[in-house]
Design a protein around this motif. Sequence first.
Motif, PDB file in Angstrom:
ATOM      1  N   GLN A 298       0.952  -1.168  -0.097  1.00  0.00           N
ATOM      2  CA  GLN A 298       0.098   0.118   0.085  1.00  0.00           C
ATOM      3  C   GLN A 298       0.787   1.313  -0.011  1.00  0.00           C
ATOM      4  OE1 GLN A 298      -3.319  -0.375  -0.467  1.00  0.00           O
ATOM      5  NE2 GLN A 298      -3.615   1.691  -0.637  1.00  0.00           N
ATOM      6  N   GLU A 299       1.961   1.375   0.665  1.00  0.00           N
ATOM      7  CA  GLU A 299       2.924   2.373   0.654  1.00  0.00           C
ATOM      8  C   GLU A 299       3.372   2.712  -0.925  1.00  0.00           C
ATOM      9  OE1 GLU A 299       7.174   1.524   1.908  1.00  0.00           O
ATOM     10  OE2 GLU A 299       6.285  -0.300   2.874  1.00  0.00           O
ATOM     11  N   HIS A 300       3.609   1.753  -1.605  1.00  0.00           N
ATOM     12  CA  HIS A 300       3.947   2.037  -2.814  1.00  0.00           C
ATOM     13  C   HIS A 300       2.709   2.753  -3.738  1.00  0.00           C
ATOM     14  CE1 HIS A 300       6.808  -1.141  -1.796  1.00  0.00           C
ATOM     15  NE2 HIS A 300       7.801  -0.215  -2.276  1.00  0.00           N
ATOM     16  N   ARG A 301       1.612   2.374  -3.448  1.00  0.00           N
ATOM     17  CA  ARG A 301       0.617   2.985  -3.987  1.00  0.00           C
ATOM     18  C   ARG A 301       0.322   4.208  -3.651  1.00  0.00           C
ATOM     19  NH1 ARG A 301      -2.720  -0.836  -6.509  1.00  0.00           N
ATOM     20  NH2 ARG A 301      -2.090  -3.109  -6.038  1.00  0.00           N
ATOM     21  N   HIS A 302       0.562   4.775  -2.285  1.00  0.00           N
ATOM     22  CA  HIS A 302       0.456   6.090  -1.916  1.00  0.00           C
ATOM     23  C   HIS A 302       1.432   6.989  -2.669  1.00  0.00           C
ATOM     24  CE1 HIS A 302      -2.569   5.298   0.816  1.00  0.00           C
ATOM     25  NE2 HIS A 302      -1.995   4.397   1.736  1.00  0.00           N
ATOM     26  N   ARG A 303       2.673   6.367  -2.511  1.00  0.00           N
ATOM     27  CA  ARG A 303       3.752   7.146  -3.297  1.00  0.00           C
ATOM     28  C   ARG A 303       3.555   7.346  -4.589  1.00  0.00           C
ATOM     29  NH1 ARG A 303       9.695   5.121  -2.330  1.00  0.00           N
ATOM     30  NH2 ARG A 303      10.022   6.974  -3.461  1.00  0.00           N
ATOM     31  N   ALA A 304       2.939   6.355  -5.628  1.00  0.00           N
ATOM     32  CA  ALA A 304       2.456   6.717  -6.845  1.00  0.00           C
ATOM     33  C   ALA A 304       1.476   7.834  -6.904  1.00  0.00           C
ATOM     34  CB  ALA A 304       2.094   5.297  -7.376  1.00  0.00           C
ATOM     35  N   SER A 305       0.515   7.809  -6.058  1.00  0.00           N
ATOM     36  CA  SER A 305      -0.453   8.861  -6.198  1.00  0.00           C
ATOM     37  C   SER A 305       0.190  10.128  -6.078  1.00  0.00           C
ATOM     38  CB  SER A 305      -1.612   8.471  -5.000  1.00  0.00           C
ATOM     39  OG  SER A 305      -2.531   9.598  -5.192  1.00  0.00           O
ATOM     40  N   ASP A 306       1.055  10.060  -5.183  1.00  0.00           N
ATOM     41  CA  ASP A 306       1.691  11.587  -4.688  1.00  0.00           C
ATOM     42  C   ASP A 306       2.652  12.101  -5.738  1.00  0.00           C
ATOM     43  OD1 ASP A 306       0.486  11.469  -2.357  1.00  0.00           O
ATOM     44  OD2 ASP A 306       2.213  10.768  -1.356  1.00  0.00           O
ATOM     45  N   SER A 307       3.083  11.116  -6.729  1.00  0.00           N
ATOM     46  CA  SER A 307       4.063  11.244  -7.864  1.00  0.00           C
ATOM     47  C   SER A 307       3.282  11.678  -9.032  1.00  0.00           C
ATOM     48  CB  SER A 307       4.949  10.042  -7.939  1.00  0.00           C
ATOM     49  OG  SER A 307       5.617   9.734  -6.987  1.00  0.00           O
ATOM     50  N   GLY A 308       1.966  11.684  -8.992  1.00  0.00           N
ATOM     51  CA  GLY A 308       1.130  12.036 -10.154  1.00  0.00           C
ATOM     52  C   GLY A 308       0.795  10.823 -11.122  1.00  0.00           C
ATOM     53  N   ILE A 309       1.026   9.514 -10.545  1.00  0.00           N
ATOM     54  CA  ILE A 309       0.720   8.415 -11.301  1.00  0.00           C
ATOM     55  C   ILE A 309      -0.899   8.275 -11.167  1.00  0.00           C
ATOM     56  CG2 ILE A 309       0.829   6.043 -11.688  1.00  0.00           C
ATOM     57  CD1 ILE A 309       3.943   6.325 -10.405  1.00  0.00           C
ATOM     58  N   ASP A 310      -1.369   7.813 -12.546  1.00  0.00           N
ATOM     59  CA  ASP A 310      -2.940   7.948 -12.635  1.00  0.00           C
ATOM     60  C   ASP A 310      -3.418   6.599 -12.313  1.00  0.00           C
ATOM     61  OD1 ASP A 310      -3.512  10.714 -13.799  1.00  0.00           O
ATOM     62  OD2 ASP A 310      -2.371   9.808 -15.342  1.00  0.00           O
ATOM     63  N   HIS A 311      -2.759   5.425 -12.587  1.00  0.00           N
ATOM     64  CA  HIS A 311      -3.230   4.013 -12.277  1.00  0.00           C
ATOM     65  C   HIS A 311      -1.948   3.344 -11.783  1.00  0.00           C
ATOM     66  CE1 HIS A 311      -7.202   4.607 -13.960  1.00  0.00           C
ATOM     67  NE2 HIS A 311      -6.547   5.369 -15.056  1.00  0.00           N
ATOM     68  N   TYR A 312      -2.316   2.255 -11.048  1.00  0.00           N
ATOM     69  CA  TYR A 312      -1.082   1.506 -10.467  1.00  0.00           C
ATOM     70  C   TYR A 312      -1.649  -0.071 -10.597  1.00  0.00           C
ATOM     71  CZ  TYR A 312       2.614   0.143  -7.252  1.00  0.00           C
ATOM     72  OH  TYR A 312       4.002  -0.239  -6.968  1.00  0.00           O
ATOM     73  N   LEU A 313      -0.866  -0.730 -11.454  1.00  0.00           N
ATOM     74  CA  LEU A 313      -1.080  -2.204 -11.555  1.00  0.00           C
ATOM     75  C   LEU A 313      -0.018  -2.996 -11.269  1.00  0.00           C
ATOM     76  CD1 LEU A 313      -2.655  -2.016 -15.519  1.00  0.00           C
ATOM     77  CD2 LEU A 313      -3.871  -1.852 -13.224  1.00  0.00           C
ATOM     78  N   VAL A 314      -0.182  -4.198 -10.879  1.00  0.00           N
ATOM     79  CA  VAL A 314       0.864  -5.018 -10.227  1.00  0.00           C
ATOM     80  C   VAL A 314       1.290  -6.091 -11.153  1.00  0.00           C
ATOM     81  CG1 VAL A 314       1.284  -6.659  -8.622  1.00  0.00           C
ATOM     82  CG2 VAL A 314      -0.032  -4.822  -7.893  1.00  0.00           C
TER      83      VAL A 314
END
Length: 719
Positions: free
Chosen positions: A676-692
């Motif tokens: 979950q911490e990587h998803r939060h960092r992705a959102s803060d960095s301006g990433i729109d979608h996060y796929l594993v």
Amino acid sequence: MQTHSREDGDQVNILVVDDVPAQHFVLRSVLEELGENIVTVSSGRAALAAVLEQDFAVILLDVNMPDMDGLETASMMRSYRRTARTPIIFITAYVDESEMSRGYSLGAVDYISSPVVPEILRAKVRVFVDMYRMRNQLIARAAEREALATAEFQRAAAEQARLRADFLARASQALTRSLEVDDTVANIVELPVPALADAAVLVLSAGEGHAPRTVACIANSAYADPRSGSAGMRQYRVLPLPDLDKLVRETLSTGQPAHLQVEGRPVLAFIQDDNTCCEVLLDLDEMTAYPLLTDAAQPSVIVLGIRRSSERLDDASVTHEFVSRAAIALENASLFSAIRDGDRRKNEFLAMLAHELRNPLAPIVNAVAVMRSARPTDAQVLSWASNLIGTQAEHLVRIVDDLLDVSRIARGVITLRTEPVLLSAVIDRAIETSRPNYAARSQSLTRETSGTDVVIDGDIVRLSQVFANLLNNASKFTPPGGRVRISAEHDGTTATIVVSDEGEGIDPAFLPHVFELFAQGKTSLDRAQGGLGIGLTLVRHLTEMHGGSVQCKSDGLGKGSRFTVRLPARAVEDSPDKRLNVVPIRRSQGLRILVVDDMAATAESLEAILRIHGHQVQRASDGPAALVLAKTFLPDVVLLDIGLPGMTGFDVAHRLRTDESLPRSLIIAISGYSQQEHRHRASDSGIDHYLVKPADLDTLLGIVDDYERARAPGDGAAA
């Protein structure tokens, strides 16, 4: 001899024995993530000297060494008391069958081929490090408790008679002699007779729905007719007295001793070897029940029956002291048994995981070899190979997904997307998922549902996973051509879903453990059923997360099994929309897509699928190259790996967002990190979608198509 460790006050020692200095560096690099004290030596003689100086949790031993090879070194280590049971993992570049047989005869726990796979080596070493710690903790805990019991005894010894001291000393010696549960139970019922009581009965509960195990020891003085028994008689199949059963229930409910004055001559019934019942009259005046393990999963009670005319240690403190020590001994034996069983299950799991991973990898490797040998224009071979690789890759993904789910549940980070869902829709999806298994085995699946439409507040994906796992489990253990039935009922507040089969059934001894992690019944080397032993664990946890419960029943081997899931549910008159989510036909107009991934195979495969769907694609293998290429390519979409060399995907996304010369691209992260911490960092960095990884291609293409339609002028969005 060299040591390598990080600062840690709770480190254990790991011994690496190899005559090649470069191998020392490699193994230290692989194992330093464990944070333990790594000791490296270059010969068998140096290894023997090292094990005489300190204890090791595990020994990594090279087989081929000059002067004294690994097998001779292992043989010498086994002759030392300190290393007689230390786990030894042989590392060799070539595994000879006779050499392997000799190694296992010397007590080797595993063979690992060189060059080693870091993840596998770390995982195996971590298991033995954890076992070493748990064993030390168990020994320390037993020593602390024994020291406490001894201290209490010493403080009171001055005030007590010689008989009390002798009895407690004898009890302590007997109870600490063995950590085996059966030996401990036998000592607990034998020690108090006749010193404390004329009869002792130990009742060990066996969990909900199972009869307790009862062990008794009876002195001649307790028999109404001395000819009906013999002193010290111990029975492992004893039917409890009605009065005794009442005492046990009272003690378990209150956690306190319960006392009963006996009227008349109670009857104790024994089950004999020929399964006939033999009744014996007892001559007792009173019975007292004492709780042993009240907070454990299987609480236990010892009942002491006495005759007032018998001579014994009439000191209540002696009895309470004995019960206290018996509780400690029984708990230690139970803990030791649990640790040993856990160790066995972990070892079995590692072997099963290796087997299950090799199964799909073998046909993938074969298909790649066929593709390399085939002509580039041979479409039939290419189609066959791609279908086979796709099927096996999906199997690998399912294995990894199950492992990740277990990890998320263990860490408490799994989340549910709760919404009202039709139970019928959940079962439909589960049946559709399991249908290939039933078709492949020519099995029939019967579905029975009530006329009432039922709605559950839950996550449709996770609920479907619950019933798909149960259906797959039923198919796995049902012979070809067999029948499986799934039924659903509703009583107004609870939906009851039953999956029953006519398959192999479950051994009554294994039944209480079917939902435990990595638990499996007896398996053979052919692993005909396969699986990792985690599917039913996921079923239990996901069901409980939805506020429900799951139970398993079986009449025994060969008599099938029955899994019952109960979930909170409500009936509705107007059913929600039953239409499925239909993915529209993609009509790609060609977006500019930048793929950023340092794994060439991943980037190439993504480029291939995107080009097939009509998009323009450029690739970059690191962050700086992606930023340079973005200024000229001006991508509409960026597919971005997170674990890039030098500059992470988070940094790349931030630079893309803050560079005003670049267009506002859709950024989709495709990463192997799922926390979950990587998803939060992705959102803060301006990433729109996060796929594993491995990303579901339908989901990825759906996101791209939705973005493309949103950009279309006809949708009112900016072109």
